[in-house]
Write an enzyme that holds these catalytic residues in place. Structure first.
Site, short mmCIF file in Angstrom:
data_model
loop_
_atom_site.label_atom_id
_atom_site.label_comp_id
_atom_site.label_asym_id
_atom_site.label_seq_id
_atom_site.Cartn_x
_atom_site.Cartn_y
_atom_site.Cartn_z
N ASP A 1 2.85 14.75 6.33
CA ASP A 1 2.55 13.76 7.27
C ASP A 1 1.09 13.14 7.06
O ASP A 1 0.91 12.17 7.75
CB ASP A 1 2.71 14.57 8.81
CG ASP A 1 3.97 14.36 9.45
OD1 ASP A 1 4.85 13.85 9.20
OD2 ASP A 1 4.16 15.47 10.24
N GLY B 1 -8.37 -10.29 -6.20
CA GLY B 1 -7.88 -11.56 -5.62
C GLY B 1 -6.38 -11.60 -5.76
O GLY B 1 -5.58 -12.53 -5.01
N TYR C 1 -10.62 9.11 -2.63
CA TYR C 1 -10.67 7.73 -2.15
C TYR C 1 -11.89 7.34 -0.92
O TYR C 1 -12.84 6.74 -0.87
CB TYR C 1 -9.36 7.29 -1.63
CG TYR C 1 -9.21 6.08 -1.05
CD1 TYR C 1 -9.12 4.76 -1.98
CD2 TYR C 1 -8.86 5.82 0.34
CE1 TYR C 1 -8.94 3.55 -1.50
CE2 TYR C 1 -8.90 4.57 0.88
CZ TYR C 1 -8.64 3.38 -0.14
OH TYR C 1 -8.56 2.32 0.51
N THR D 1 -7.90 -0.99 9.08
CA THR D 1 -6.76 -0.22 9.31
C THR D 1 -5.81 -0.28 8.16
O THR D 1 -5.84 -1.09 7.31
CB THR D 1 -6.25 -0.10 10.82
OG1 THR D 1 -5.80 -1.27 11.19
CG2 THR D 1 -7.24 0.30 11.76
N ASN D 2 -4.48 0.37 8.56
CA ASN D 2 -3.37 0.06 7.46
C ASN D 2 -3.08 -1.15 7.40
O ASN D 2 -2.60 -1.89 8.61
CB ASN D 2 -2.21 0.80 7.64
CG ASN D 2 -2.59 2.39 7.79
OD1 ASN D 2 -3.67 2.88 8.16
ND2 ASN D 2 -1.46 3.07 7.15
N VAL D 3 -2.93 -1.96 6.34
CA VAL D 3 -2.52 -3.24 5.90
C VAL D 3 -1.24 -3.47 5.50
O VAL D 3 -0.59 -2.48 4.79
CB VAL D 3 -3.38 -3.91 5.19
CG1 VAL D 3 -3.51 -5.60 4.98
CG2 VAL D 3 -5.02 -3.44 5.37
P1 NAP Z 1 -3.59 -4.02 -3.99
O1 NAP Z 1 -2.70 -4.96 -3.54
O2 NAP Z 1 -3.19 -2.78 -4.70
O3 NAP Z 1 -4.57 -5.01 -4.92
C1 NAP Z 1 -5.50 -4.32 -5.63
C2 NAP Z 1 -6.27 -5.39 -6.21
O4 NAP Z 1 -7.30 -4.74 -7.10
C3 NAP Z 1 -5.60 -6.07 -7.09
O5 NAP Z 1 -5.98 -7.58 -7.25
C4 NAP Z 1 -5.69 -5.55 -8.73
O6 NAP Z 1 -5.61 -6.24 -9.85
C5 NAP Z 1 -7.34 -5.06 -8.41
N1 NAP Z 1 -7.77 -4.18 -9.26
C6 NAP Z 1 -7.31 -2.78 -9.29
N2 NAP Z 1 -7.98 -2.11 -10.37
C7 NAP Z 1 -9.05 -2.90 -10.68
C8 NAP Z 1 -9.92 -2.76 -11.95
N3 NAP Z 1 -10.08 -1.73 -12.62
N4 NAP Z 1 -10.46 -3.99 -12.29
C9 NAP Z 1 -10.30 -5.25 -11.66
N5 NAP Z 1 -9.59 -5.45 -10.49
C10 NAP Z 1 -8.76 -4.14 -10.22
O7 NAP Z 1 -4.67 -3.51 -2.92
P2 NAP Z 1 -4.98 -4.21 -1.28
O8 NAP Z 1 -3.88 -3.25 -0.48
O9 NAP Z 1 -5.05 -5.53 -1.45
O10 NAP Z 1 -6.22 -3.43 -1.11
C11 NAP Z 1 -7.62 -4.55 -1.03
C12 NAP Z 1 -8.63 -3.69 -0.51
O11 NAP Z 1 -8.18 -3.17 0.76
C13 NAP Z 1 -9.00 -2.28 -1.37
O12 NAP Z 1 -10.52 -2.22 -1.43
C14 NAP Z 1 -8.60 -1.21 -0.37
O13 NAP Z 1 -8.95 -0.11 -0.68
C15 NAP Z 1 -8.72 -2.00 1.06
N6 NAP Z 1 -7.72 -1.35 2.01
C16 NAP Z 1 -6.35 -1.61 1.86
C17 NAP Z 1 -5.57 -0.86 2.78
C18 NAP Z 1 -4.01 -1.15 2.85
O14 NAP Z 1 -3.20 -0.59 3.71
N7 NAP Z 1 -3.26 -1.62 1.75
C19 NAP Z 1 -6.10 -0.22 4.02
C20 NAP Z 1 -7.21 -0.47 4.09
C21 NAP Z 1 -8.28 -0.67 2.97
P3 NAP Z 1 -4.32 -6.54 -10.43
O15 NAP Z 1 -3.41 -7.35 -9.77
O16 NAP Z 1 -4.65 -7.33 -11.79
O17 NAP Z 1 -4.01 -5.16 -10.99
P1 GDP Z 2 -2.32 7.03 5.52
O1 GDP Z 2 -2.27 6.03 6.64
O2 GDP Z 2 -3.43 6.80 4.46
O3 GDP Z 2 -1.75 8.15 5.47
O4 GDP Z 2 -1.24 6.09 4.28
P2 GDP Z 2 0.32 5.75 4.54
O5 GDP Z 2 0.41 3.97 4.51
O6 GDP Z 2 0.88 6.09 3.02
O7 GDP Z 2 1.29 6.35 5.72
C1 GDP Z 2 1.51 7.75 5.60
C2 GDP Z 2 2.34 8.32 6.83
O8 GDP Z 2 3.66 7.50 6.58
C3 GDP Z 2 2.59 9.69 6.61
O9 GDP Z 2 2.67 10.17 7.96
C4 GDP Z 2 3.71 9.71 5.87
O10 GDP Z 2 4.64 11.09 6.24
C5 GDP Z 2 4.63 8.51 6.25
N1 GDP Z 2 5.69 8.20 5.67
C6 GDP Z 2 6.78 8.16 5.88
N2 GDP Z 2 7.56 7.79 4.84
C7 GDP Z 2 6.79 7.32 3.78
C8 GDP Z 2 6.80 6.63 2.63
O11 GDP Z 2 7.91 6.52 1.87
N3 GDP Z 2 5.60 6.45 1.90
C9 GDP Z 2 4.29 6.89 2.20
N4 GDP Z 2 3.37 6.28 1.71
N5 GDP Z 2 4.26 7.32 3.82
C10 GDP Z 2 5.45 7.55 4.40
#
Ligand code: NAP
Ligand code: GDP
Length: 327
Positions: free
Chosen positions: A278, A10, A144, A172-174
């Site tokens: 990439d 959260g 992952y 997707t990517n957030v």
């Molecule tokens: P985030 O900003 O890295 O946050 C991760 C959260 O998980 C934090 O609240 C962290 O707590 C908690 N956490 C990590 N390890 C834990 C553990 N061992 N026990 C309890 N809590 C733990 O991640 P997010 O980007 O919000 O991602 C949320 C979800 O969306 C994830 O399931 C991720 O796989 C999915 N998702 C993310 C993206 C993206 O682009 N970001 C894309 C697709 C799916 P602390 O704050 O205490 O560290």
């Molecule tokens: P993915 O969608 O899971 O591959 O995750 P990312 O959000 O890390 O995006 C990766 C893509 O962005 C790849 O094509 C990388 O080469 C490009 N990229 C360019 N600069 C960066 C950087 O500074 N960090 C990350 N994570 N990716 C980068």
């Protein structure tokens, strides 16, 4: 007694966005809080979910009726490439503890968060909910991806054996406020915002990893939060739902970098380090199922969401998650 919704993870990017929407949408509206409802946004400090006892204690403390499970070991391409076993193991442990404790506690509904990384690398596009298991994921993040895929398998097994109302979301990517802006471990948008900010501040070049050619779909965290709330309220099936902008909304990494340069107001030297990976070239996902079920949804335009995220990062630089020592 009203419902108690526990959001694991959260305090992260998506969790903070759900908290924002729940606190800002009108009570009783489609994405707002329901009267009498209690929302808990748990961090890892409240319990390390890799540990079954701590997971159990968290459930005993809050007695959630519903769980949105976001907690995960999360990172961008480069972190995923470096720690494949750790990503697999930690996420398997966290997910297994949450699913099993939800079952033991008679939780009415559990939504777990997957990712479009779960999809096979070589598969027909656009990706849709039916082809998750039809081939291996991209090698860059197989740890992952397999951990997340397993949640869908477990959801079906819990549903068939015990009748549990478990499902999953596939974003997707957030990106958005409260993201992890670590220079090396973060996803592309927060990493590049931080790099561009440093380049402007220090008068150094802005270097983007890879060729800039790969394509991604990006969803603003506040939009994703509304879709999670919709799924909690209005969707009751074990089958996953892709939470995404349209498949025609792919953006290249170069377009992302250009937009960041503009939003940050950077005027210096800007280049691509083609010696760096990439990752997957593209993974366009269809939001047809989502829109059909929801009857439409207005996504925030990408440039507006990016401007808001950059503004948030600049205003909150001293408290943001910026990882290693500040440059
Ligand atoms: P985030 O900003 O890295 O946050 C991760 C959260 O998980 C934090 O609240 C962290 O707590 C908690 N956490 C990590 N390890 C834990 C553990 N061992 N026990 C309890 N809590 C733990 O991640 P997010 O980007 O919000 O991602 C949320 C979800 O969306 C994830 O399931 C991720 O796989 C999915 N998702 C993310 C993206 C993206 O682009 N970001 C894309 C697709 C799916 P602390 O704050 O205490 O560290
Ligand atoms: P993915 O969608 O899971 O591959 O995750 P990312 O959000 O890390 O995006 C990766 C893509 O962005 C790849 O094509 C990388 O080469 C490009 N990229 C360019 N600069 C960066 C950087 O500074 N960090 C990350 N994570 N990716 C980068």
């Amino acid at each position: 007694m009203g419902d108690v919704i526990l959001v694991t993870g959260g305090t992260g990017l998506v969790g903070k966005a759900i908290e924002y929407v729940i606190n800002n949408e009108p009570e009783g509206s489609r994405f707002g809080r329901k009267p009498g409802e209690k929302w808990i946004f748990a961090s890892s400090k409240e319990g390390d979910l890799r540990d079954p006892e701590q997971t159990k204690a968290l459930f005993e403390k809050y007695k959630p009726t519903h769980v949105i499970h976001l907690a995960a070991l999360v990172g961008g391409l480069f972190k995923n490439m470096k720690y494949k076993l750790t990503f697999l193991r930690e996420n398997v442990l966290i997910n297994d503890n949450i699913l099993h404790t939800s079952y033991l506690s008679n939780t009415k509904k559990l939504i777990s968060c997957l990712s479009t990384c779960v999809f096979p690398d070589k598969v027909e596009y656009p990706l849709n909910e039916l082809n998750i298991h039809n081939g291996p994921p991209h090698e860059s993040n197989f740890g992952y991806a397999h951990a997340k895929r397993l949640v869908d398998v477990q959801n079906h097994a819990y549903n068939e054996e015990f009748g549990c109302n478990f499902t999953s979301a596939i974003p997707t990517n957030v990106f958005g406020p409260h993201d992890n802006f670590d220079l090396e471990d973060a996803h592309v948008i927060p990493a590049l915002i931080h790099k561009c900010y440093n380049a402007k501040k220090n008068g150094t070049p802005f270097v983007v990893a890879g060729t800039g050619k790969p394509l991604r779909q990006f969803i603003y965290s506040h939009d994703l939060a509304k879709l999670f709330i919709w799924q909690l309220r209005e969707y009751d099936s074990v089958e996953p739902v892709i939470l995404s902008v349209g498949e025609n909304e792919e953006v290249s990494i170069k377009q992302v970098a250009d937009a960041i340069v503009k939003a940050v107001g950077f005027q210096g030297e800007y280049s691509f380090d083609t010696s760096r990976a990439d990752g997957q070239f593209r993974k366009p996902a269809s939001n047809e199922k989502l829109l059909k079920l929801m009857g439409g949804f207005e996504f925030t335009p990408f440039d507006k969401a990016l401007d808001d995220t950059v503004a948030w990062f600049v205003a909150n630089y001293n408290s943001a998650r910026i990882g290693k020592p500040k440059a």
